[in-house]
Design an enzyme around this catalytic site. Sequence first.
Site, mmCIF file in Angstrom:
data_model
loop_
_atom_site.group_PDB
_atom_site.id
_atom_site.type_symbol
_atom_site.label_atom_id
_atom_site.label_comp_id
_atom_site.label_asym_id
_atom_site.label_seq_id
_atom_site.Cartn_x
_atom_site.Cartn_y
_atom_site.Cartn_z
ATOM 1 N N GLY A 85 -0.318 0.613 1.236
ATOM 2 C CA GLY A 85 0.526 1.802 1.268
ATOM 3 C C GLY A 85 0.083 2.911 0.343
ATOM 4 N N ARG A 90 4.478 6.710 12.262
ATOM 5 C CA ARG A 90 4.494 5.371 12.877
ATOM 6 C C ARG A 90 4.963 5.424 14.335
ATOM 7 N NH1 ARG A 90 6.495 1.122 8.149
ATOM 8 N NH2 ARG A 90 4.551 1.233 6.967
ATOM 9 N N GLY A 111 1.372 -4.677 3.578
ATOM 10 C CA GLY A 111 1.353 -6.106 3.268
ATOM 11 C C GLY A 111 0.589 -6.926 4.286
ATOM 12 N N LYS A 134 -1.114 -4.192 -10.599
ATOM 13 C CA LYS A 134 -1.077 -5.559 -11.124
ATOM 14 C C LYS A 134 -2.127 -6.491 -10.534
ATOM 15 C CE LYS A 134 3.866 -5.420 -12.235
ATOM 16 N NZ LYS A 134 5.176 -6.071 -12.039
#
Length: 420
Positions: A379, A35, A402, A223
């Site tokens: 991710g 990053r 996200g 999920k």
Amino acid sequence: MIKTVKDVDLKGKRVIMRVDFNVPMKDGVVQDDTRIRAALPTITYILDHKPRSLVLMSHLGDPDKDVKKAKEKAEKAGKPFTQEDAEAFYAAKNRLKPVCAALSKLLKKDVAFGPSCFGQKAAIAALPDGGVMMLENTRFHKEETAKDPAAQEPLAKELASYGDVYVNDAFGTAHRAHASTAGIAKFAPVRAAGFLMEKELSYLQPLVSSPPKPFVAIIGGAKVSSKIAVLESLLKNASALVIGGGMAYTFLKAQGHGIGASLVEDDFIKTAKDLLSAAEAKGVAIVLPVDHVAAESFSPDAAPVAVSGVDIPDNLMGMDVGPRTLQTYRSVISGAKSIVWNGPVGVFEFDAFAKGTEEVARLVAEATSRGVMTVVGGGDSVAAVNKFHLADRMSHVSTGGGASLELLEGKILPGIAALG
């Protein structure tokens, strides 16, 4: 349209820049500088254009949450957890000074360190022309994550006072309405996006509005509940939705199939049925597993068991997709003009159950070589393409997690809206 740093006169200006240096740390040492390296093109461009100063700000972890977990762990073990312990924990995991040192090494240039986000005007003024400073973790201040914009103002105003130009290159936090991502923009006279932010938007936004078709979305992960909004959004433009990972078993159960001991969200069976019906009404193909690699337990040492049909025996849990499913994936992906991939199709962290996700990564990489626009976001998907050494064979690997997911959901991200 938002401005980028190329649209702004930087010469002699004080620049305050939000970066995403939320890097993994261990014992006060940066474990992965990906990053930091991702922000170097924007940092280098700014410095090449002779600014008066460049001040960088970032968060690192979630300090309060991390300390709370450490305290609970200590108390469970019957050990005391003092304020000194909390400070030591901060120092090991959440302080940005080691990140500052890592950046300095990469830039081959001294980078000053500001021990707080408040009270740094004199230190910034004392920097030599073109000097760089890294501020301490923005999340050490309660104002950063305050829900009320008015409560953020003291920090937002202070940070804005450090620059004539505010640059946001932290796409990974663009979905957060924090003082350093959105609040600061209200008080910054000039606002612009960095190159990393610009690149993310140039790949992700077309997938939401007008993707090259046929457009195939590969959505995996554990999920259904965490992917409902993105599945609903992708139905608008997708030609096919490939659904894998743990969430696939909820869809299979919704269709009446036996899923054995596989992961399932019974509360979302109706949601899965509604999504299947909506897809059928729109003519969008839903591609679910037709065979599996299963196991008796969720363990890296579990013996893989081939299940040749859709239904899984009661004593087994699905851990990966089988060879017939991969043939179907290959057929669907081969006809695509654009692909987005978010989430693994199996438990790729366990080598015995990694083949499905590895094959998806290879299929997407092959598509890229044919000129297909391919975007990997989330991710776990990023971790997968890195594990299989295929990241450089994708059109774009998002740094956003996200943020990329929320953009694919069609949401307006506060950090991006604030630049307008």
